[in-house]
Design a protein around this motif. Sequence first.
Motif, PDB file in Angstrom:
ATOM      1  N   ARG A   1     -20.254  -7.659 -32.186  1.00 67.29           N
ATOM      2  CA  ARG A   1     -20.878  -8.410 -33.276  1.00 67.29           C
ATOM      3  C   ARG A   1     -21.777  -7.510 -34.114  1.00 67.29           C
ATOM      4  N   ARG A   2     -22.308  -6.475 -33.486  1.00 64.57           N
ATOM      5  CA  ARG A   2     -23.081  -5.429 -34.163  1.00 64.57           C
ATOM      6  C   ARG A   2     -22.593  -4.096 -33.616  1.00 64.57           C
ATOM      7  N   ARG A   3     -22.859  -3.033 -34.334  1.00 61.54           N
ATOM      8  CA  ARG A   3     -22.544  -1.713 -33.810  1.00 61.54           C
ATOM      9  C   ARG A   3     -23.724  -0.808 -34.137  1.00 61.54           C
ATOM     10  N   TYR A   4     -24.598  -0.629 -33.137  1.00 57.14           N
ATOM     11  CA  TYR A   4     -25.789   0.176 -33.360  1.00 57.14           C
ATOM     12  C   TYR A   4     -25.466   1.660 -33.193  1.00 57.14           C
ATOM     13  N   PRO A   5     -25.948   2.510 -34.096  1.00 58.69           N
ATOM     14  CA  PRO A   5     -25.749   3.957 -33.954  1.00 58.69           C
ATOM     15  C   PRO A   5     -26.370   4.474 -32.657  1.00 58.69           C
ATOM     16  N   GLY A   6     -26.009   5.704 -32.293  1.00 59.50           N
ATOM     17  CA  GLY A   6     -26.360   6.263 -30.992  1.00 59.50           C
ATOM     18  C   GLY A   6     -27.833   6.190 -30.637  1.00 59.50           C
TER      19      GLY A   6
ATOM     20  N   ALA B   1     -19.911   9.431 -46.808  1.00 62.82           N
ATOM     21  CA  ALA B   1     -20.877  10.369 -46.235  1.00 62.82           C
ATOM     22  C   ALA B   1     -22.102   9.630 -45.704  1.00 62.82           C
ATOM     23  N   MET B   2     -22.579   8.633 -46.440  1.00 62.41           N
ATOM     24  CA  MET B   2     -23.742   7.866 -46.010  1.00 62.41           C
ATOM     25  C   MET B   2     -23.442   7.078 -44.731  1.00 62.41           C
ATOM     26  N   LEU B   3     -22.234   6.534 -44.628  1.00 58.15           N
ATOM     27  CA  LEU B   3     -21.865   5.787 -43.425  1.00 58.15           C
ATOM     28  C   LEU B   3     -21.783   6.696 -42.207  1.00 58.15           C
ATOM     29  N   TRP B   4     -21.148   7.854 -42.362  1.00 56.17           N
ATOM     30  CA  TRP B   4     -21.036   8.776 -41.230  1.00 56.17           C
ATOM     31  C   TRP B   4     -22.425   9.270 -40.805  1.00 56.17           C
ATOM     32  N   ARG B   5     -23.318   9.444 -41.774  1.00 55.76           N
ATOM     33  CA  ARG B   5     -24.678   9.853 -41.423  1.00 55.76           C
ATOM     34  C   ARG B   5     -25.363   8.761 -40.600  1.00 55.76           C
ATOM     35  N   ARG B   6     -25.209   7.511 -41.014  1.00 58.10           N
ATOM     36  CA  ARG B   6     -25.819   6.416 -40.264  1.00 58.10           C
ATOM     37  C   ARG B   6     -25.201   6.269 -38.873  1.00 58.10           C
ATOM     38  N   LEU B   7     -23.941   6.615 -38.755  1.00 57.40           N
ATOM     39  CA  LEU B   7     -23.281   6.559 -37.453  1.00 57.40           C
ATOM     40  C   LEU B   7     -23.673   7.723 -36.556  1.00 57.40           C
ATOM     41  N   GLY B   8     -24.424   8.678 -37.114  1.00 55.81           N
ATOM     42  CA  GLY B   8     -24.885   9.815 -36.325  1.00 55.81           C
ATOM     43  C   GLY B   8     -23.904  10.956 -36.248  1.00 55.81           C
ATOM     44  N   ASP B   9     -22.821  10.907 -37.036  1.00 56.13           N
ATOM     45  CA  ASP B   9     -21.824  11.982 -37.023  1.00 56.13           C
ATOM     46  C   ASP B   9     -22.098  12.916 -38.199  1.00 56.13           C
ATOM     47  N   ASN B  10     -22.990  13.874 -37.973  1.00 61.86           N
ATOM     48  CA  ASN B  10     -23.377  14.787 -39.051  1.00 61.86           C
ATOM     49  C   ASN B  10     -22.214  15.649 -39.521  1.00 61.86           C
ATOM     50  N   GLU B  11     -21.315  16.001 -38.614  1.00 64.59           N
ATOM     51  CA  GLU B  11     -20.196  16.862 -39.000  1.00 64.59           C
ATOM     52  C   GLU B  11     -19.304  16.164 -40.018  1.00 64.59           C
ATOM     53  N   GLN B  12     -18.960  14.897 -39.745  1.00 59.97           N
ATOM     54  CA  GLN B  12     -18.149  14.144 -40.687  1.00 59.97           C
ATOM     55  C   GLN B  12     -18.905  13.917 -41.993  1.00 59.97           C
ATOM     56  N   ALA B  13     -20.189  13.616 -41.892  1.00 56.63           N
ATOM     57  CA  ALA B  13     -20.987  13.386 -43.101  1.00 56.63           C
ATOM     58  C   ALA B  13     -20.988  14.628 -43.988  1.00 56.63           C
ATOM     59  N   ARG B  14     -21.159  15.784 -43.380  1.00 55.55           N
ATOM     60  CA  ARG B  14     -21.199  17.026 -44.166  1.00 55.55           C
ATOM     61  C   ARG B  14     -19.840  17.347 -44.777  1.00 55.55           C
ATOM     62  N   ARG B  15     -18.773  16.994 -44.082  1.00 58.04           N
ATOM     63  CA  ARG B  15     -17.439  17.191 -44.667  1.00 58.04           C
ATOM     64  C   ARG B  15     -17.256  16.348 -45.921  1.00 58.04           C
ATOM     65  N   ARG B  16     -17.722  15.117 -45.866  1.00 56.79           N
ATOM     66  CA  ARG B  16     -17.601  14.265 -47.043  1.00 56.79           C
ATOM     67  C   ARG B  16     -18.503  14.750 -48.168  1.00 56.79           C
ATOM     68  N   LEU B  17     -19.668  15.305 -47.824  1.00 56.03           N
ATOM     69  CA  LEU B  17     -20.543  15.862 -48.857  1.00 56.03           C
ATOM     70  C   LEU B  17     -19.897  17.067 -49.525  1.00 56.03           C
ATOM     71  N   GLN B  18     -19.205  17.898 -48.744  1.00 58.52           N
ATOM     72  CA  GLN B  18     -18.484  19.024 -49.334  1.00 58.52           C
ATOM     73  C   GLN B  18     -17.386  18.523 -50.264  1.00 58.52           C
ATOM     74  N   ALA B  19     -16.685  17.459 -49.843  1.00 57.52           N
ATOM     75  CA  ALA B  19     -15.648  16.877 -50.698  1.00 57.52           C
ATOM     76  C   ALA B  19     -16.253  16.333 -51.985  1.00 57.52           C
ATOM     77  N   LEU B  20     -17.429  15.709 -51.882  1.00 60.86           N
ATOM     78  CA  LEU B  20     -18.105  15.189 -53.067  1.00 60.86           C
ATOM     79  C   LEU B  20     -18.468  16.316 -54.024  1.00 60.86           C
ATOM     80  N   LYS B  21     -18.977  17.408 -53.486  1.00 62.35           N
ATOM     81  CA  LYS B  21     -19.341  18.548 -54.332  1.00 62.35           C
ATOM     82  C   LYS B  21     -18.114  19.063 -55.094  1.00 62.35           C
ATOM     83  N   LYS B  22     -16.966  19.158 -54.401  1.00 57.03           N
ATOM     84  CA  LYS B  22     -15.743  19.622 -55.057  1.00 57.03           C
ATOM     85  C   LYS B  22     -15.299  18.649 -56.142  1.00 57.03           C
ATOM     86  N   GLN B  23     -15.419  17.355 -55.870  1.00 60.18           N
ATOM     87  CA  GLN B  23     -15.056  16.364 -56.877  1.00 60.18           C
ATOM     88  C   GLN B  23     -15.929  16.496 -58.112  1.00 60.18           C
ATOM     89  N   ARG B  24     -17.208  16.710 -57.903  1.00 58.31           N
ATOM     90  CA  ARG B  24     -18.127  16.801 -59.044  1.00 58.31           C
ATOM     91  C   ARG B  24     -17.901  18.070 -59.845  1.00 58.31           C
TER      92      ARG B  24
END
Length: 551
Positions: free
Chosen positions: A470-475, A209-232
């Motif tokens: 060599r680097r991959r800068y977010p959007g 979730a933290m990686l997807w957030r840094r990549l600027g993909d909020n939709e993917q980040a939120r999906r992983r956060l929902q998965a984390l909530k279910k795991q917990r």
Amino acid sequence: MPKPALLSIELTSPQSVNGRRAAFQSLWLLVRMQHAHDAGAGVVRLADLRGEVSDASTLRMVVSRAFRDFKAWNIEVGWGEDTQREPRFLNAERRSQGPFWLPAAEAKRVRVLVQGRAATAAEVASFLGLRSRKAQAAGSPPPDAVHLQDAAFWKQLVASQQAARQGRLMAPVAGGNGSGNGSALESIRLAGTLAATDFQRALVTLNEAMLWRRLGDNEQARRRLQALKKQRLAHHVAGNDYLGAMECIVSAWCAYTARDLPLAQSLLGGMAEDAARGLVLRHHPDVRFEWCNLWALVCRSRALALSAEDKPAAAALAEESLRRFGEALAAAFESHSFDAAQHVAANMGMAAWLFDRVGLSDLPALAHDGKADTTRRAVQWIAFSEWLCGHTDGQGRSAWNAIYLMRIARGHCRPEKQPALAQFRAQKPLDPAAISKLAGPLADAFDATNWPARWVDVAQARLADHQAGRRRYPGLQHCSLLFEHAWYAAHAGDLKAAEQSLSLLREALPQLVPSDRAYFTESWNDALPAELVLEAKPPRRPAARRAKSTP
């Protein structure tokens, strides 16, 4: 009301008490208290509920519902540390704080059943999500015991975090040829295949979730956060309070990235007020850094937005922003994280400069040496950030330090809107040598390898790293580099290079949130010469009025 001799609890679905359907969470808590009484543990704490049948945000509601059900089932339940008190004399206002327990007389009345027969210890443990005492007595390790094979998991987790620090979020280093130089996302997914415990699996989900957030993909980040909530919620995960706190912070980051400042601040405020997460915030320096840094950024954005309309409110927010940045910096050093410290140092420097630009330079935190010295202090904070980058692994440099300094350098000019080309080129931005002089004792942070003598080359070098993998800068960082390169290329008279960067910027803009797109559109139309604006005009903004943004 006279009490029946027995209270029969059926564990198989649909769960029931004395033959009547019962709410699962209330029944679970009652069985957990009975289990604690039989095991000699005595009490059930809030931590035993959180992550198993409730999240922190719903805990009070779950407890309140459970006690209504206990009353309907005609069973007395106690709360608090003193298990010798009679429940009818306890203060109900403190009930939601726990811990919870069954008086001995009430525990004798409870009968736990599976399909009408007495439940075994293993069946009760399975229902509660616990391991049976028999299995533990036989020498089986607890679910979160450390195994030798865990070393492979932790090695892969470190590889992912190292790749993230080096900017390899999604694309591997060019020429890595499988030698362990994969991207952070690849590494964390491999760690997921090695995870052996609930905590390890939850940690993988959080890092994704933290990686997807840094990549600027909020939709993917939120999906992983929902998965984390279910795991917990599905398991009593070790480190659940830390995971819940970080889940809240990453959610707030997603809101901030979408420029939903009220939601970001609401999430952070709710976290600080929650008993369990507030405790983690006070005592875990990494969590405290994340919270303070993001809270400061939200306050910075709000202060800048209010500066023209409500100067006193803006000044209060600006002062709080700088104070929270200071607390974030202290937390970063408390946890010995130079990477965290370099981020907040850069944020603090840019905040000081931005506040000065909108007339908020009279703040106590900025008024030590007079308004004229604000730029010097801003540059020195950013130089300190760059110095910290060079004293880690030398790979952790983000593009922000360069972007901030290029903005400050051209911010030294105050041109008319859409200047003619000759007027534009006559401006005198601060060159890298002048910025280095402002850095004073921190000037050694600007080594010749990473900091060429011209700003256009500074921007070009970072764009080349991005293009080559060599680097991959977010959007947002990528778009900012493209704009700075276009500005300085045009200022140097290389209109063809400027137009190429503007063309790439125009293609990249749709990936940004509307307010960030508006920032670049306004900067494009206002700061660049009319020849370039006419030659390569960016997409038109929607008619609706948007608040100005400062990415």
